[in-house]
Design a protein around this motif. Structure first.
Motif, mmCIF file in Angstrom:
data_model
loop_
_atom_site.group_PDB
_atom_site.id
_atom_site.type_symbol
_atom_site.label_atom_id
_atom_site.label_comp_id
_atom_site.label_asym_id
_atom_site.label_seq_id
_atom_site.Cartn_x
_atom_site.Cartn_y
_atom_site.Cartn_z
ATOM 1 N N LEU A 50 0.871 -1.274 0.097
ATOM 2 C CA LEU A 50 -0.019 -0.177 -0.040
ATOM 3 C C LEU A 50 0.834 1.249 0.137
ATOM 4 O O LEU A 50 0.663 2.277 -0.666
ATOM 5 N N ALA A 51 2.047 1.113 0.869
ATOM 6 C CA ALA A 51 2.876 2.242 0.670
ATOM 7 C C ALA A 51 3.425 2.683 -0.531
ATOM 8 O O ALA A 51 3.515 3.732 -0.856
ATOM 9 N N GLU A 52 3.850 1.654 -1.396
ATOM 10 C CA GLU A 52 4.467 1.936 -2.682
ATOM 11 C C GLU A 52 3.399 2.458 -3.413
ATOM 12 O O GLU A 52 3.466 3.454 -4.293
ATOM 13 N N THR A 53 2.111 1.917 -3.421
ATOM 14 C CA THR A 53 1.026 2.301 -4.254
ATOM 15 C C THR A 53 0.778 3.929 -4.107
ATOM 16 O O THR A 53 0.670 4.967 -4.985
ATOM 17 N N LEU A 54 0.571 4.166 -2.729
ATOM 18 C CA LEU A 54 0.402 5.601 -2.310
ATOM 19 C C LEU A 54 1.641 6.473 -2.717
ATOM 20 O O LEU A 54 1.153 7.676 -3.324
ATOM 21 N N LYS A 55 2.785 6.071 -2.561
ATOM 22 C CA LYS A 55 3.846 6.882 -2.952
ATOM 23 C C LYS A 55 4.130 7.197 -4.394
ATOM 24 O O LYS A 55 4.267 8.349 -4.778
ATOM 25 N N ASN A 56 3.586 6.247 -5.316
ATOM 26 C CA ASN A 56 3.621 6.354 -6.765
ATOM 27 C C ASN A 56 2.427 7.368 -7.169
ATOM 28 O O ASN A 56 2.491 7.746 -8.148
ATOM 29 N N ARG A 57 1.353 7.503 -6.338
ATOM 30 C CA ARG A 57 0.295 8.411 -6.602
ATOM 31 C C ARG A 57 0.599 9.843 -6.071
ATOM 32 O O ARG A 57 -0.104 11.003 -6.100
ATOM 33 N N GLY A 58 1.822 10.098 -5.486
ATOM 34 C CA GLY A 58 2.327 11.341 -5.248
ATOM 35 C C GLY A 58 1.705 11.818 -3.603
ATOM 36 O O GLY A 58 1.838 12.935 -3.179
ATOM 37 N N CYS A 59 1.398 10.712 -2.846
ATOM 38 C CA CYS A 59 1.122 10.877 -1.499
ATOM 39 C C CYS A 59 2.232 10.956 -0.502
ATOM 40 O O CYS A 59 3.268 10.306 -0.891
ATOM 41 N N ARG A 60 2.150 11.859 0.586
ATOM 42 C CA ARG A 60 3.142 11.758 1.681
ATOM 43 C C ARG A 60 2.599 10.302 2.384
ATOM 44 O O ARG A 60 1.566 10.304 2.754
ATOM 45 N N VAL A 61 3.667 9.410 2.804
ATOM 46 C CA VAL A 61 3.629 8.273 3.395
ATOM 47 C C VAL A 61 4.431 8.255 4.722
ATOM 48 O O VAL A 61 5.507 8.190 4.711
ATOM 49 N N ASP A 62 3.353 8.165 5.947
ATOM 50 C CA ASP A 62 4.191 7.980 7.121
ATOM 51 C C ASP A 62 3.721 6.870 7.800
ATOM 52 O O ASP A 62 2.675 6.751 7.809
ATOM 53 N N MET A 63 4.732 5.799 8.297
ATOM 54 C CA MET A 63 4.248 4.678 8.597
ATOM 55 C C MET A 63 4.728 4.597 10.168
ATOM 56 O O MET A 63 5.667 4.955 10.462
ATOM 57 N N VAL A 64 3.557 4.131 10.956
ATOM 58 C CA VAL A 64 4.052 3.775 12.324
ATOM 59 C C VAL A 64 3.776 2.128 12.595
ATOM 60 O O VAL A 64 2.750 1.785 12.275
ATOM 61 N N LEU A 65 4.891 1.572 13.071
ATOM 62 C CA LEU A 65 4.778 0.030 13.414
ATOM 63 C C LEU A 65 5.177 -0.221 14.855
ATOM 64 O O LEU A 65 5.999 0.409 15.426
ATOM 65 N N GLY A 66 4.046 -0.899 15.352
ATOM 66 C CA GLY A 66 4.323 -1.271 16.949
ATOM 67 C C GLY A 66 4.092 -2.740 17.103
ATOM 68 O O GLY A 66 3.274 -3.333 16.448
#
Length: 216
Positions: free
Chosen positions: A70-86
């Protein structure tokens, strides 16, 4: 987890399996070259913004697995992508290095403080929303975590798409063991996670269903 159109046989599907039950242990013990019957794709996927947006992807434990594609898809659409893993501890955070390569920023949290920020993942979310001016939240993980994230998203008036975690038996919508109560247009409905989900609008889910008694 992820599907690609490249591979020895013309394409591949990557799955992340935690060997807990008999079925997952059977999958984990398969050898290279073994054949497996699959039915798919099933259910719904995360919706992608029609215009670039500031997005936050939140994954709890192995719930982070579907967020990388999903992050790759969003990034390719020009979105800023911030991820939080816990996770509860460092060795239960799935693929943090891959996450770092895929996003604008990566925040790690652990309940025991063995990696990243010490504390539950939801404790850091409000500060990060303000810092990154988040407009859309995507989440995947335990239901209690998703419920807490939904409360935060509601407080900030942010769209929250969550991949719910329910036990599925048939996977094709027949057995009704994976239903989740939702409220749509002031009407309560039971959605099947395997067909109508797993991705749902967090604002529509009746998270406190056990407390609503006869209203469902």
């Amino acid at each position: 987890y992820r599907a690609t159109d490249k591979g020895l046989l013309g394409g591949s599907i990557e799955l992340v399996v935690a060997p807990h039950g008999s079925g997952s242990k059977w999958l984990a013990n398969l050898s290279v070259g073994d054949f497996v019957d699959l039915i798919g794709p099933l259910g719904t996927a995360f919706g992608i913004p029609t215009t670039p947006a500031n997005t936050m992807l939140i994954g709890g434990g192995y719930g982070s697995a579907p967020l990388f594609a999903l992050a790759e898809t969003l990034k390719n659409r020009g979105c800023r992508v911030d991820m939080v893993l816990g996770a509860s501890t460092a060795n239960k955070i799935y693929a943090p290095l891959e996450g770092k390569r895929s996003v604008s920023s990566l925040t790690l949290t652990t309940d025991d403080g063995s990696a990243g920020i010490h504390g539950q993942i939801t404790e850091s979310i409000p500060r990060l929303i303000r810092e990154f001016n988040t407009e859309v939240i995507y989440s995947c993980g335990p239901m209690k975590m998703l419920e807490s994230i939904n409360r935060i998203a509601s407080d900030f008036d942010i769209v929250h798409q969550c991949s719910v975690e329910e036990s599925m038996a048939c996977g094709i919508g027949v057995c009704m063991t994976c239903v989740v109560p939702v409220r749509i247009d002031n009407e309560v409905k039971m959605l099947r996670t395997c067909i109508d989900g797993p991705v749902m609008d967090g604002a529509q889910i009746i998270w406190n269903a056990e407390n609503e008694g006869g209203n469902i």
